[in-house]
Design an enzyme around this catalytic site. Structure first.
Site, PDB file in Angstrom:
ATOM      1  N   LYS A 290       2.968  -3.927  11.008  1.00  0.00           N
ATOM      2  CA  LYS A 290       1.671  -4.081  11.691  1.00  0.00           C
ATOM      3  C   LYS A 290       1.957  -4.649  13.066  1.00  0.00           C
ATOM      4  CE  LYS A 290      -2.594  -3.326  10.291  1.00  0.00           C
ATOM      5  NZ  LYS A 290      -2.950  -2.269   9.327  1.00  0.00           N
TER       6      LYS A 290
ATOM      7  N   THR B 192      -9.390   9.277   4.064  1.00  0.00           N
ATOM      8  CA  THR B 192      -9.592   8.029   3.321  1.00  0.00           C
ATOM      9  C   THR B 192     -10.766   8.170   2.351  1.00  0.00           C
ATOM     10  OG1 THR B 192      -8.709   6.853   5.211  1.00  0.00           O
ATOM     11  CG2 THR B 192      -9.790   5.523   3.538  1.00  0.00           C
TER      12      THR B 192
ATOM     13  N   LYS C 283       0.840  -1.208   0.000  1.00  0.00           N
ATOM     14  CA  LYS C 283       0.000   0.000   0.000  1.00  0.00           C
ATOM     15  C   LYS C 283       0.875   1.258   0.000  1.00  0.00           C
ATOM     16  CE  LYS C 283      -3.982   0.234   2.377  1.00  0.00           C
ATOM     17  NZ  LYS C 283      -5.116   0.616   3.223  1.00  0.00           N
TER      18      LYS C 283
HETATM   19  P1  NAD Z   1     -16.232   2.250  10.504  1.00  0.00           P
HETATM   20  O1  NAD Z   1     -16.220   1.305  11.632  1.00  0.00           O
HETATM   21  O2  NAD Z   1     -16.128   3.723  10.766  1.00  0.00           O
HETATM   22  O3  NAD Z   1     -17.576   2.048   9.632  1.00  0.00           O
HETATM   23  C1  NAD Z   1     -17.964   0.811   9.147  1.00  0.00           C
HETATM   24  C2  NAD Z   1     -19.354   0.975   8.524  1.00  0.00           C
HETATM   25  O4  NAD Z   1     -19.730  -0.258   7.944  1.00  0.00           O
HETATM   26  C3  NAD Z   1     -20.431   1.336   9.546  1.00  0.00           C
HETATM   27  O5  NAD Z   1     -21.365   2.228   8.965  1.00  0.00           O
HETATM   28  C4  NAD Z   1     -21.102  -0.005   9.800  1.00  0.00           C
HETATM   29  O6  NAD Z   1     -22.439   0.152  10.223  1.00  0.00           O
HETATM   30  C5  NAD Z   1     -21.024  -0.605   8.411  1.00  0.00           C
HETATM   31  N1  NAD Z   1     -21.211  -2.041   8.378  1.00  0.00           N
HETATM   32  C6  NAD Z   1     -20.612  -2.990   9.151  1.00  0.00           C
HETATM   33  N2  NAD Z   1     -21.098  -4.204   8.819  1.00  0.00           N
HETATM   34  C7  NAD Z   1     -21.991  -4.001   7.821  1.00  0.00           C
HETATM   35  C8  NAD Z   1     -22.823  -4.860   7.067  1.00  0.00           C
HETATM   36  N3  NAD Z   1     -22.839  -6.169   7.285  1.00  0.00           N
HETATM   37  N4  NAD Z   1     -23.615  -4.315   6.101  1.00  0.00           N
HETATM   38  C9  NAD Z   1     -23.633  -2.979   5.894  1.00  0.00           C
HETATM   39  N5  NAD Z   1     -22.881  -2.132   6.592  1.00  0.00           N
HETATM   40  C10 NAD Z   1     -22.063  -2.638   7.539  1.00  0.00           C
HETATM   41  O7  NAD Z   1     -15.076   1.758   9.540  1.00  0.00           O
HETATM   42  P2  NAD Z   1     -14.259   2.597   8.466  1.00  0.00           P
HETATM   43  O8  NAD Z   1     -13.114   3.248   9.151  1.00  0.00           O
HETATM   44  O9  NAD Z   1     -15.171   3.415   7.646  1.00  0.00           O
HETATM   45  O10 NAD Z   1     -13.640   1.417   7.606  1.00  0.00           O
HETATM   46  C11 NAD Z   1     -14.401   0.742   6.618  1.00  0.00           C
HETATM   47  C12 NAD Z   1     -13.470  -0.134   5.810  1.00  0.00           C
HETATM   48  O11 NAD Z   1     -12.434   0.651   5.241  1.00  0.00           O
HETATM   49  C13 NAD Z   1     -12.754  -1.248   6.569  1.00  0.00           C
HETATM   50  O12 NAD Z   1     -12.545  -2.321   5.675  1.00  0.00           O
HETATM   51  C14 NAD Z   1     -11.403  -0.621   6.902  1.00  0.00           C
HETATM   52  O13 NAD Z   1     -10.398  -1.577   7.123  1.00  0.00           O
HETATM   53  C15 NAD Z   1     -11.160   0.136   5.622  1.00  0.00           C
HETATM   54  N6  NAD Z   1     -10.205   1.244   5.737  1.00  0.00           N
HETATM   55  C16 NAD Z   1     -10.430   2.282   6.590  1.00  0.00           C
HETATM   56  C17 NAD Z   1      -9.519   3.330   6.638  1.00  0.00           C
HETATM   57  C18 NAD Z   1      -9.759   4.521   7.512  1.00  0.00           C
HETATM   58  O14 NAD Z   1      -8.937   5.440   7.485  1.00  0.00           O
HETATM   59  N7  NAD Z   1     -10.846   4.596   8.257  1.00  0.00           N
HETATM   60  C19 NAD Z   1      -8.355   3.304   5.841  1.00  0.00           C
HETATM   61  C20 NAD Z   1      -8.163   2.234   4.962  1.00  0.00           C
HETATM   62  C21 NAD Z   1      -9.092   1.211   4.921  1.00  0.00           C
END
Ligand code: NAD
Length: 428
Positions: free
Chosen positions: A106, A190, A94
């Protein structure tokens, strides 16, 4: 589970596939198949009731040819060494695809953070640093928050490190709180990064973004700002978003006849990304089942919730209008879904390119910490846009030149850059 491939074996398989495409020297490939350094250690913590509990901690440094290792620390009850190894490996790719001068790391602790008190958490964070401090640092390995860890925890860890080395060293951890060495723009980074890549993909596909309609899975940090960016930066419309309702333990899709207003939905969403159903209904939103987001009549799908939801089954529900998939989440699309996209000429922006805005802004945070001079949000986001656009262009160029799928192209760009750095340093 018996017979199930573990995450690290998967990371190695992906690497083997791309090293084959690149005709990589098998001896060089052998270096990159494995992390360079691995730490497994015990952290004794005095609990609030006076007892002593011993926690299992990890840190894996996959490859630092391009710069200090970078990657989060997870607090999770089912953390394993192999998961940490896989995640560290993916961080190397990445950072390389985003072309930031960092390697891949990690870490983790086997713990359910919701089962320990705030003061126990603080002692556990400080304990992790007490073991690892000689092997991390701004020039060496820079951890960040991840699953189960927060900006406040990074503040404690940075403080412990600073005390041990005898000087204020904010650049040793990123994801710190604003005012405690954190960077402006990290909250949006992000999601906005996803939209910068979507904008570039639309240019390539000759799509008019002001006429484009998108549907998103999830409404957490990534999805919220991707939705806002899609509307405010690109002038597009959002047909639907979804979320996991923590009370009902069910997923719902939210849509509106005039298009979703992401800023309004954000105002009725809690810190875990659960939208208030009653308030949404009151405002004229329609609620459907959690999978409805994928079958909407849209041009763009942005899965930004969890892994594996766009798979061999759900992909059959995708509208024939969809031209673009932007992977906001990590690993949202399975190999079966990839085959469907290839067969139906759907353009994919792979996760470790699409969601690299977070780590890129973490890199900006450590740069600002080093300078002890802080940029405005506007400056951070402009720099982020430049980096994301350049990363997208490099992957698209590789995809065209080699005639490969975007996911393979992203791996090829990343692995090529890491190999070059190792060669230039005389390692291989
Ligand atoms: P978050 O916890 O803030 O939000 C997750 C969202 O997904 C919530 O709205 C939750 O209700 C929803 N969700 C969970 N299970 C679900 C389901 N079965 N059906 C529908 N919605 C569902 O998480 P985030 O930080 O937004 O991260 C989301 C993804 O992005 C993850 O895969 C994370 O690893 C990836 N990611 C996040 C970042 C970051 O900076 N936040 C960076 C890179 C990758």
């Amino acid at each position: 589970m018996a017979g199930q491939i573990n995450a690290f074996e998967m990371a190695q398989k992906q690497f083997d596939h791309v090293s084959g495409l690149l005709n990589l020297d098998p001896q060089i490939a052998e270096v990159l198949r494995w992390p360079m350094r691995e730490y497994s250690f015990r952290i004794p913590v005095r609990m609030d009731d006076g007892s002593l509990r011993v926690f299992q901690g990890f840190r894996v440094q996959h490859n630092d040819a391009r710069g200090p290792n970078k990657g989060g620390i997870r607090f999770h009850p089912s953390e394993t060494f192999d998961t940490v190894r896989a995640l560290a490996t993916w961080m190397t790719w990445k950072c390389a695809v985003a072309d930031i001068p960092l390697g891949g790391g990690k870490g983790g602790i086997i713990v359910d953070p919701s089962t320990i008190s705030t003061s126990e958490k603080e002692r556990l964070c400080r304990g992790w640093v007490d073991v690892m401090w000689k092997n991390i640092g701004p020039r060496n390995d820079v951890p960040a928050p991840d699953v189960g860890t927060t900006p406040q925890m990074m503040g404690w860890m940075m403080d412990e490190y600073s005390k041990l080395v005898g000087e204020y060293t904010p650049g040793v951890f990123t994801g710190k709180p604003l005012g405690g060495g954190g960077s402006e723009g990290r909250t949006e980074a992000t999601g906005y990064g996803v939209i910068y890549t979507v904008r570039e993909a639309m240019k390539h596909l000759k799509m008019d973004s002001t006429k484009a309609v998108a549907s998103l899975e999830g409404f957490g940090n990534v999805s919220q700002y991707a939705a806002i960016g899609f509307v405010e930066m690109l002038g597009g419309t959002i047909a639907a978003v979804s979320c996991w309702d923590r009370d009902d333990r069910t997923a719902y899709t939210f849509s509106h006849k005039d298009g979703v207003n992401p800023r309004f939905l954000l105002s009725i969403t809690d810190q875990y990304g659960t939208i208030d159903k009653a308030k949404a209904k009151e405002a004229g939103y329609t609620l459907e089942d959690g999978e409805a987001w994928i079958s909407k009549d849209v041009d763009v799908l942005i899965p930004a919730a969890i892994e594996g939801h766009v798979n061999g089954e759900t992909v059959k529900k995708i509208s024939s209008r969809v031209k673009l998939i932007a992977e906001g989440a990590n690993g949202p699309c399975t190999p079966e879904a990839d085959e469907f996209f290839k067969a139906n000429d759907i353009f994919n922006i792979p996760d470790f390119l699409c969601n690299a805005g977070g780590v890129t802004t973490s890199y900006f945070e450590s740069v600002q910490n080093d300078m002890n001079y802080y940029w405005t949000k506007k400056e951070v986001l402009e720099r982020l846009d430049t980096k994301m656009t350049q990363a997208f262009d490099a992957v698209l160029e590789m995809s065209r030149r080699e005639g490969v799928y975007m996911r393979d192209a992203a791996y090829m760009v990343a692995i090529d850059r890491v190999v070059k750095a190792m060669q230039l340093r005389g390692w291989v």
